[in-house]
Design a protein around this motif. Structure first.
Motif, PDB file in Angstrom:
ATOM      1  N   LEU A  60     -25.101  92.111 -20.958  1.00 26.76           N
ATOM      2  CA  LEU A  60     -25.076  93.378 -21.679  1.00 26.76           C
ATOM      3  C   LEU A  60     -24.595  93.185 -23.110  1.00 26.76           C
ATOM      4  O   LEU A  60     -23.491  92.689 -23.342  1.00 26.76           O
ATOM      5  N   ASP A  61     -25.415  93.608 -24.052  1.00 23.77           N
ATOM      6  CA  ASP A  61     -25.043  93.628 -25.475  1.00 23.77           C
ATOM      7  C   ASP A  61     -25.616  94.923 -26.031  1.00 23.77           C
ATOM      8  O   ASP A  61     -26.673  94.952 -26.651  1.00 23.77           O
ATOM      9  N   ILE A  62     -24.916  96.042 -25.771  1.00 22.80           N
ATOM     10  CA  ILE A  62     -25.499  97.361 -26.030  1.00 22.80           C
ATOM     11  C   ILE A  62     -24.601  98.241 -26.898  1.00 22.80           C
ATOM     12  O   ILE A  62     -24.463  99.438 -26.678  1.00 22.80           O
ATOM     13  N   GLU A  63     -23.989  97.609 -27.889  1.00 25.47           N
ATOM     14  CA  GLU A  63     -23.318  98.328 -28.975  1.00 25.47           C
ATOM     15  C   GLU A  63     -22.273  99.336 -28.491  1.00 25.47           C
ATOM     16  O   GLU A  63     -22.201 100.450 -28.999  1.00 25.47           O
ATOM     17  N   GLY A  64     -21.469  98.950 -27.504  1.00 27.38           N
ATOM     18  CA  GLY A  64     -20.354  99.784 -27.083  1.00 27.38           C
ATOM     19  C   GLY A  64     -20.527 100.500 -25.767  1.00 27.38           C
ATOM     20  O   GLY A  64     -19.553 101.040 -25.223  1.00 27.38           O
ATOM     21  N   LEU A  65     -21.737 100.522 -25.216  1.00 28.59           N
ATOM     22  CA  LEU A  65     -21.983 101.237 -23.956  1.00 28.59           C
ATOM     23  C   LEU A  65     -21.881 100.336 -22.725  1.00 28.59           C
ATOM     24  O   LEU A  65     -22.325 100.708 -21.642  1.00 28.59           O
TER      25      LEU A  65
ATOM     26  N   HIS B 247     -28.826  99.535 -33.844  1.00 23.42           N
ATOM     27  CA  HIS B 247     -29.170 100.858 -33.330  1.00 23.42           C
ATOM     28  C   HIS B 247     -28.300 101.133 -32.105  1.00 23.42           C
ATOM     29  O   HIS B 247     -27.979 100.215 -31.339  1.00 23.42           O
ATOM     30  N   HIS B 248     -27.922 102.398 -31.890  1.00 25.81           N
ATOM     31  CA  HIS B 248     -27.073 102.696 -30.736  1.00 25.81           C
ATOM     32  C   HIS B 248     -27.250 104.131 -30.270  1.00 25.81           C
ATOM     33  O   HIS B 248     -27.782 104.981 -31.001  1.00 25.81           O
ATOM     34  N   VAL B 249     -26.801 104.390 -29.075  1.00 23.12           N
ATOM     35  CA  VAL B 249     -26.845 105.738 -28.516  1.00 23.12           C
ATOM     36  C   VAL B 249     -25.869 106.623 -29.273  1.00 23.12           C
ATOM     37  O   VAL B 249     -24.718 106.246 -29.513  1.00 23.12           O
TER      38      VAL B 249
ATOM     39  N   VAL C  86     -28.987 106.606 -32.736  1.00 26.75           N
ATOM     40  CA  VAL C  86     -28.651 106.507 -34.152  1.00 26.75           C
ATOM     41  C   VAL C  86     -29.361 105.265 -34.679  1.00 26.75           C
ATOM     42  O   VAL C  86     -29.142 104.152 -34.191  1.00 26.75           O
ATOM     43  N   HIS C  87     -30.242 105.452 -35.652  1.00 19.66           N
ATOM     44  CA  HIS C  87     -31.047 104.351 -36.177  1.00 19.66           C
ATOM     45  C   HIS C  87     -30.394 103.754 -37.422  1.00 19.66           C
ATOM     46  O   HIS C  87     -29.921 104.473 -38.299  1.00 19.66           O
ATOM     47  N   THR C  88     -30.375 102.436 -37.485  1.00 20.53           N
ATOM     48  CA  THR C  88     -29.888 101.720 -38.666  1.00 20.53           C
ATOM     49  C   THR C  88     -31.015 100.777 -39.099  1.00 20.53           C
ATOM     50  O   THR C  88     -31.004  99.596 -38.784  1.00 20.53           O
TER      51      THR C  88
ATOM     52  N   GLU D 241     -34.570  97.759 -23.967  1.00 17.58           N
ATOM     53  CA  GLU D 241     -34.440  97.983 -25.413  1.00 17.58           C
ATOM     54  C   GLU D 241     -34.896  99.415 -25.692  1.00 17.58           C
ATOM     55  O   GLU D 241     -36.070  99.736 -25.535  1.00 17.58           O
ATOM     56  N   PRO D 242     -33.975 100.297 -26.106  1.00 14.58           N
ATOM     57  CA  PRO D 242     -34.334 101.716 -26.250  1.00 14.58           C
ATOM     58  C   PRO D 242     -35.038 102.094 -27.548  1.00 14.58           C
ATOM     59  O   PRO D 242     -35.751 103.095 -27.577  1.00 14.58           O
ATOM     60  N   GLU D 243     -34.857 101.322 -28.614  1.00 10.42           N
ATOM     61  CA  GLU D 243     -35.384 101.730 -29.918  1.00 10.42           C
ATOM     62  C   GLU D 243     -36.876 101.389 -30.000  1.00 10.42           C
ATOM     63  O   GLU D 243     -37.276 100.243 -29.764  1.00 10.42           O
ATOM     64  N   PRO D 244     -37.738 102.374 -30.308  1.00 12.53           N
ATOM     65  CA  PRO D 244     -39.191 102.157 -30.229  1.00 12.53           C
ATOM     66  C   PRO D 244     -39.708 101.005 -31.080  1.00 12.53           C
ATOM     67  O   PRO D 244     -40.552 100.229 -30.625  1.00 12.53           O
ATOM     68  N   GLY D 245     -39.243 100.889 -32.325  1.00  9.73           N
ATOM     69  CA  GLY D 245     -39.715  99.806 -33.185  1.00  9.73           C
ATOM     70  C   GLY D 245     -39.319  98.441 -32.661  1.00  9.73           C
ATOM     71  O   GLY D 245     -40.129  97.499 -32.644  1.00  9.73           O
ATOM     72  N   ASN D 246     -38.058  98.320 -32.250  1.00  6.08           N
ATOM     73  CA  ASN D 246     -37.602  97.065 -31.647  1.00  6.08           C
ATOM     74  C   ASN D 246     -38.406  96.742 -30.396  1.00  6.08           C
ATOM     75  O   ASN D 246     -38.796  95.603 -30.164  1.00  6.08           O
ATOM     76  N   PHE D 247     -38.607  97.781 -29.570  1.00  7.98           N
ATOM     77  CA  PHE D 247     -39.296  97.553 -28.301  1.00  7.98           C
ATOM     78  C   PHE D 247     -40.721  97.054 -28.524  1.00  7.98           C
ATOM     79  O   PHE D 247     -41.198  96.160 -27.816  1.00  7.98           O
ATOM     80  N   ALA D 248     -41.403  97.615 -29.515  1.00  2.98           N
ATOM     81  CA  ALA D 248     -42.773  97.182 -29.803  1.00  2.98           C
ATOM     82  C   ALA D 248     -42.799  95.704 -30.182  1.00  2.98           C
ATOM     83  O   ALA D 248     -43.689  94.952 -29.757  1.00  2.98           O
TER      84      ALA D 248
END
Length: 205
Positions: free
Chosen positions: A140-145, A112-114, A103-105, A67-74
């Protein structure tokens, strides 16, 4: 972060319950496991707030989740605390190692996505091959990557033939990919589509 009905979620998430929204979708796990040869190691990307890693940890001996997004990861780390067979990694998956921007949503933390336009960034980018694992399954569920992550898993796929489950939707278009690209990539290694559940496709050899 804040706690809602027993789950830690980001303060910014405006969904009534962003974890519950994913519970129904996770039924694909049970469907996919009908085609799994073993229940050893599972690699899962798009860990979000931890619901999928927790579900998979009840089925597999070991779950490595990204999980790359810091808030989600925490939130993921806190929700999965105490589960020794879950290994969270705060990074994205791709075709080659490096760094990327996100890119944060904030109002919808599952999207959120790369950033497809940014060169470099502060988020680590890893490959599955670099993990040097022998996975039984890759989810894999990574918003297009998804295709890029598969390209970074070529050696792993060729050698171990894990079960592969991907989400395929219009998000892949932001990276110049099209529907069917993942299927064509996997076909090189003897994979065929087994079945589908909503936007998720299950592939096996």
């Amino acid at each position: 972060m804040k706690q809602v009905e027993g789950w830690w979620i980001p303060e910014t998430d405006e969904a009534r319950h962003p974890v519950k929204r994913r519970m129904k979708k996770s039924r694909v796990i049970d469907i996919a496991l009908l085609y799994a040869r073993d229940r050893g190691t599972c690699i899962q990307a798009g860990g979000h707030l931890g619901y999928w890693p927790l579900r998979l940890a009840a089925k597999f001996e070991r779950v490595v989740t990204f999980e790359p997004e810091p808030g989600n990861f925490a939130c993921l780390a806190r929700n999965c605390a105490g589960r020794a067979n879950i290994e969270p990694r705060r990074s994205a998956l791709g075709a080659a190692p490096g760094r990327v921007a996100l890119v944060h949503t904030p109002a919808s933390t599952g999207t959120h996505h790369v950033d497809p336009a940014a060169a470099g960034g502060d988020c680590p980018l890893e490959t599955i091959d670099a993990l040097d694992l022998a996975p039984a399954a890759i989810f894999l569920d990574i918003e297009g990557l998804e295709l890029a992550a598969l390209e970074g898993a070529e050696h792993t796929i060729r050698r171990y033939r894990p079960l592969v489950v991907i989400e395929e939707n219009r998000c892949l278009e932001r990276y110049g990919h099209a529907a069917g690209d993942c299927a064509r990539f996997l076909a090189r290694y003897g994979y065929v589509e087994k079945t589908r559940y909503s936007h998720d496709i299950i592939y096996g050899c």
